[in-house]
Design a protein around this motif. Structure first.
Motif, PDB file in Angstrom:
ATOM      1  N   ILE A 294       0.859  -1.192   0.000  1.00 54.61           N
ATOM      2  CA  ILE A 294       0.000   0.000   0.000  1.00 54.61           C
ATOM      3  C   ILE A 294       0.889   1.233   0.000  1.00 54.61           C
ATOM      4  CG2 ILE A 294      -1.879   1.254   1.126  1.00 54.61           C
ATOM      5  CD1 ILE A 294      -2.613  -1.295   2.624  1.00 54.61           C
ATOM      6  N   LYS A 295       0.728   2.057  -1.023  1.00 54.78           N
ATOM      7  CA  LYS A 295       1.464   3.327  -1.069  1.00 54.78           C
ATOM      8  C   LYS A 295       0.525   4.433  -0.612  1.00 54.78           C
ATOM      9  CE  LYS A 295       4.605   6.259  -3.366  1.00 54.78           C
ATOM     10  NZ  LYS A 295       5.316   6.260  -2.082  1.00 54.78           N
ATOM     11  N   ARG A 296       0.974   5.189   0.372  1.00 56.86           N
ATOM     12  CA  ARG A 296       0.146   6.289   0.900  1.00 56.86           C
ATOM     13  C   ARG A 296       0.910   7.599   0.779  1.00 56.86           C
ATOM     14  NH1 ARG A 296       0.224   2.123   4.607  1.00 56.86           N
ATOM     15  NH2 ARG A 296      -1.752   1.048   4.904  1.00 56.86           N
ATOM     16  N   ILE A 297       0.167   8.648   0.483  1.00 56.58           N
ATOM     17  CA  ILE A 297       0.733   9.995   0.596  1.00 56.58           C
ATOM     18  C   ILE A 297      -0.247  10.760   1.459  1.00 56.58           C
ATOM     19  CG2 ILE A 297       1.413  12.134  -0.585  1.00 56.58           C
ATOM     20  CD1 ILE A 297       3.233  10.164  -1.679  1.00 56.58           C
ATOM     21  N   GLY A 298       0.213  11.205   2.617  1.00 54.72           N
ATOM     22  CA  GLY A 298      -0.718  11.851   3.539  1.00 54.72           C
ATOM     23  C   GLY A 298      -1.815  10.867   3.899  1.00 54.72           C
ATOM     24  N   TYR A 299      -3.066  11.270   3.673  1.00 53.77           N
ATOM     25  CA  TYR A 299      -4.167  10.389   4.060  1.00 53.77           C
ATOM     26  C   TYR A 299      -4.758   9.656   2.870  1.00 53.77           C
ATOM     27  CZ  TYR A 299      -3.836  13.288   8.226  1.00 53.77           C
ATOM     28  OH  TYR A 299      -3.378  13.952   9.323  1.00 53.77           O
ATOM     29  N   SER A 300      -4.102   9.773   1.699  1.00 51.86           N
ATOM     30  CA  SER A 300      -4.711   9.077   0.564  1.00 51.86           C
ATOM     31  C   SER A 300      -3.853   7.915   0.079  1.00 51.86           C
ATOM     32  CB  SER A 300      -5.021  10.059  -0.567  1.00 51.86           C
ATOM     33  OG  SER A 300      -3.875  10.782  -0.881  1.00 51.86           O
ATOM     34  N   ILE A 301      -4.551   6.958  -0.529  1.00 51.85           N
ATOM     35  CA  ILE A 301      -3.893   5.742  -1.009  1.00 51.85           C
ATOM     36  C   ILE A 301      -3.592   5.899  -2.482  1.00 51.85           C
ATOM     37  CG2 ILE A 301      -4.288   3.282  -1.428  1.00 51.85           C
ATOM     38  CD1 ILE A 301      -5.847   3.308   1.199  1.00 51.85           C
ATOM     39  N   LYS A 302      -2.330   5.709  -2.855  1.00 52.01           N
ATOM     40  CA  LYS A 302      -1.910   5.909  -4.243  1.00 52.01           C
ATOM     41  C   LYS A 302      -1.756   4.593  -4.987  1.00 52.01           C
ATOM     42  CE  LYS A 302      -1.752  10.332  -3.741  1.00 52.01           C
ATOM     43  NZ  LYS A 302      -2.832  11.132  -4.310  1.00 52.01           N
ATOM     44  N   GLU A 303      -1.523   3.525  -4.231  1.00 47.78           N
ATOM     45  CA  GLU A 303      -1.350   2.214  -4.870  1.00 47.78           C
ATOM     46  C   GLU A 303      -1.816   1.158  -3.879  1.00 47.78           C
ATOM     47  OE1 GLU A 303       2.580   1.944  -6.617  1.00 47.78           O
ATOM     48  OE2 GLU A 303       2.362  -0.240  -6.786  1.00 47.78           O
ATOM     49  N   TYR A 304      -2.463   0.129  -4.406  1.00 48.12           N
ATOM     50  CA  TYR A 304      -3.026  -0.882  -3.504  1.00 48.12           C
ATOM     51  C   TYR A 304      -2.809  -2.258  -4.109  1.00 48.12           C
ATOM     52  CZ  TYR A 304      -6.292  -2.847  -0.082  1.00 48.12           C
ATOM     53  OH  TYR A 304      -6.845  -3.560   0.953  1.00 48.12           O
ATOM     54  N   ASN A 305      -1.946  -3.044  -3.490  1.00 49.17           N
ATOM     55  CA  ASN A 305      -1.591  -4.347  -4.050  1.00 49.17           C
ATOM     56  C   ASN A 305      -1.971  -5.511  -3.134  1.00 49.17           C
ATOM     57  OD1 ASN A 305      -0.456  -3.362  -6.472  1.00 49.17           O
ATOM     58  ND2 ASN A 305       1.359  -2.705  -5.325  1.00 49.17           N
ATOM     59  N   LEU A 306      -3.126  -5.366  -2.502  1.00 50.00           N
ATOM     60  CA  LEU A 306      -3.637  -6.473  -1.697  1.00 50.00           C
ATOM     61  C   LEU A 306      -4.838  -7.072  -2.415  1.00 50.00           C
ATOM     62  CD1 LEU A 306      -3.594  -5.019   1.929  1.00 50.00           C
ATOM     63  CD2 LEU A 306      -2.139  -6.820   1.021  1.00 50.00           C
ATOM     64  N   GLU A 307      -4.934  -8.397  -2.335  1.00 49.29           N
ATOM     65  CA  GLU A 307      -6.122  -9.034  -2.883  1.00 49.29           C
ATOM     66  C   GLU A 307      -7.178  -9.068  -1.799  1.00 49.29           C
ATOM     67  OE1 GLU A 307      -4.582 -12.524  -5.155  1.00 49.29           O
ATOM     68  OE2 GLU A 307      -4.750 -10.837  -6.574  1.00 49.29           O
ATOM     69  N   LYS A 308      -8.317  -9.588  -2.176  1.00 50.70           N
ATOM     70  CA  LYS A 308      -9.444  -9.616  -1.238  1.00 50.70           C
ATOM     71  C   LYS A 308      -9.005 -10.195   0.123  1.00 50.70           C
ATOM     72  CE  LYS A 308     -14.363 -10.315  -1.934  1.00 50.70           C
ATOM     73  NZ  LYS A 308     -14.758 -10.438  -0.580  1.00 50.70           N
ATOM     74  N   GLU A 309      -9.499  -9.569   1.164  1.00 48.71           N
ATOM     75  CA  GLU A 309      -9.218  -9.979   2.538  1.00 48.71           C
ATOM     76  C   GLU A 309      -7.752  -9.946   2.916  1.00 48.71           C
ATOM     77  OE1 GLU A 309     -11.511 -13.529   3.093  1.00 48.71           O
ATOM     78  OE2 GLU A 309     -13.351 -12.374   2.882  1.00 48.71           O
ATOM     79  N   GLY A 310      -6.960  -9.129   2.193  1.00 43.66           N
ATOM     80  CA  GLY A 310      -5.635  -8.790   2.670  1.00 43.66           C
ATOM     81  C   GLY A 310      -4.494  -9.725   2.338  1.00 43.66           C
ATOM     82  N   ARG A 311      -4.557 -10.370   1.176  1.00 42.45           N
ATOM     83  CA  ARG A 311      -3.401 -11.192   0.779  1.00 42.45           C
ATOM     84  C   ARG A 311      -2.518 -10.409  -0.180  1.00 42.45           C
ATOM     85  NH1 ARG A 311      -3.311 -16.215   2.539  1.00 42.45           N
ATOM     86  NH2 ARG A 311      -5.250 -16.957   3.435  1.00 42.45           N
ATOM     87  N   CYS A 312      -1.192 -10.568   0.006  1.00 42.13           N
ATOM     88  CA  CYS A 312      -0.240  -9.944  -0.910  1.00 42.13           C
ATOM     89  C   CYS A 312      -0.505 -10.481  -2.317  1.00 42.13           C
ATOM     90  CB  CYS A 312       1.187 -10.301  -0.467  1.00 42.13           C
ATOM     91  SG  CYS A 312       2.446  -9.861  -1.687  1.00 42.13           S
ATOM     92  N   LYS A 313      -0.660  -9.598  -3.272  1.00 40.92           N
ATOM     93  CA  LYS A 313      -1.020 -10.091  -4.610  1.00 40.92           C
ATOM     94  C   LYS A 313       0.176 -10.724  -5.321  1.00 40.92           C
ATOM     95  CE  LYS A 313      -0.753  -6.386  -8.048  1.00 40.92           C
ATOM     96  NZ  LYS A 313      -1.468  -5.312  -8.694  1.00 40.92           N
ATOM     97  N   PHE A 314       1.384 -10.535  -4.760  1.00 39.55           N
ATOM     98  CA  PHE A 314       2.576 -11.113  -5.408  1.00 39.55           C
ATOM     99  C   PHE A 314       2.888 -12.519  -4.879  1.00 39.55           C
ATOM    100  CE2 PHE A 314       3.023  -6.473  -5.058  1.00 39.55           C
ATOM    101  CZ  PHE A 314       2.980  -6.148  -6.405  1.00 39.55           C
TER     102      PHE A 314
END
Ligand code: SF4
Ligand SMILES: [Zn+2]
Length: 324
Positions: A294-314
């Motif tokens: 998860i890439k965050r800048i301040g309070y916003s999310i810029k990138e999200y690489n989790l699959e459903k229910e929080g698994r690393c997509k890699f």
């Protein structure tokens, strides 16, 4: 008998008739202990959950956030001292029953409520009643707290709580008392109970120059966390800015925060963040493959690489937390 003792928090105030407890929100009215802020929130906003901060709890969610005046701590660095250290009757407030808060939450399209800004334990009954009602509407409850409450009321509230932001302010008793008027041991007990009851929590440690920037204590604290709540407990090292009664101290040097992050990682904590610094230490990485999740800048999310229910997509590793 006209004196009453409040059993809510470890302060255990003995309150003479017509007087109030240390949190200012509980009074002895004719021998009865009453909470005077019930139904009178003095602040209501919609915040991103990242502002609490909670990073592993339904990222990107807006959360209806409310507070009542008063607090059972008196931190010299309080950033909300205008409401936390004020008499409730001197603080402008709304008049909203728990059902009004639920209606407001639904109307604003939020699915969670935060009890925050001051300490929800100082407006305990209001927090509890809203939380119980919120569960009936499938809303989530988040406490942003210093964790200073007696075990029985805490247990009751945690039964209807989904997540806690818990401030672990110092890792030594003396400094805890001196700067906050609370004490360390009950806060650690709160953390242990949240763990035992499987309520999601993240720990926030504000580093204040000269007061708690001793790296050996930071290391001790990280070891305690790892041994007692596990390597997957997120910790946020927050930057202090001079305010309220500590205007004489400088902001935390970024280098100090970076060193604290290194120490926590060396101890073996997997999710270590920096708070109150724009663009640094805000991202979540997979402990298995080191990939950015998860890439965050301040309070916003810029990138999200989790699959459903929080698994690393890699690599598929389950990341701890609560996820959509
Ligand atoms: S909740 Fe308030 S009145 Fe009760 S013991 Fe704590 S500080 Fe005192
Ligand atoms: Zn991975």
């Amino acid at each position: 008998m006209t004196t009453v003792q409040c059993q809510l928090c470890p302060k255990g105030c003995i309150i003479p008739k017509g007087q109030r407890g240390d949190c200012r929100a509980r009074v002895n009215l004719d021998g009865k202990l009453l909470t005077i802020t019930y139904g009178y929130p003095c602040a209501i906003h919609i915040d991103p959950i990242e502002k609490k901060p909670l990073y592993h709890f339904y990222p990107g969610s807006p959360i209806l956030s409310l507070a009542c005046a008063g607090c059972n701590l008196h931190c010299k660095n309080c950033q909300n001292w205008e409401i936390s250290q004020a008499n409730p009757e001197d603080t402008p407030a709304f008049k909203l029953q728990p059902s009004d808060i639920i209606n407001l939450t639904l109307r604003e399209n939020c699915n969670m409520i935060a009890y925050t800004y001051t300490d929800p334990f100082a407006f305990y009954e209001y927090t509890l009643d809203i939380s119980i009602l919120a569960k009936k509407y499938n809303l989530k409850n988040v406490l942003v707290t210093a964790g200073y409450l007696n075990k029985e009321p805490l247990k009751r509230l945690l039964e209807v709580t989904d997540a806690l932001h818990i401030d672990l302010k110092f890792f030594d008793e003396q400094m805890y008392r001196k700067v906050t008027t609370a004490s360390l041991a009950p806060v650690l007990d709160t953390i242990l109970l949240a763990k035992k009851m499987d309520v999601w929590f993240e720990i926030i440690h504000l580093i204040i120059p000269t007061l708690n920037d001793d790296f050996s204590l930071i290391k001790e604290m990280c070891i305690w966390i790892k041994e007692n709540t596990g390597e997957d407990t997120p910790i946020h090292f927050s930057r202090f800015y001079p305010q309220y009664l500590l205007k004489n101290l400088p902001p935390t040097p970024i280098e100090t925060l970076r060193r604290a992050v290194d120490i926590a990682k060396e101890v073996g904590l997997n999710y270590v963040y920096i708070g109150n610094v724009w663009g640094e230490g805000e991202d979540t990485y997979c402990p298995a493959d080191g990939k950015l999740l998860i890439k965050r800048i301040g309070y916003s999310i810029k990138e999200y690489n989790l699959e459903k229910e929080g698994r690393c997509k890699f690599c598929g590793r389950q990341i701890p937390g609560r996820w959509y």
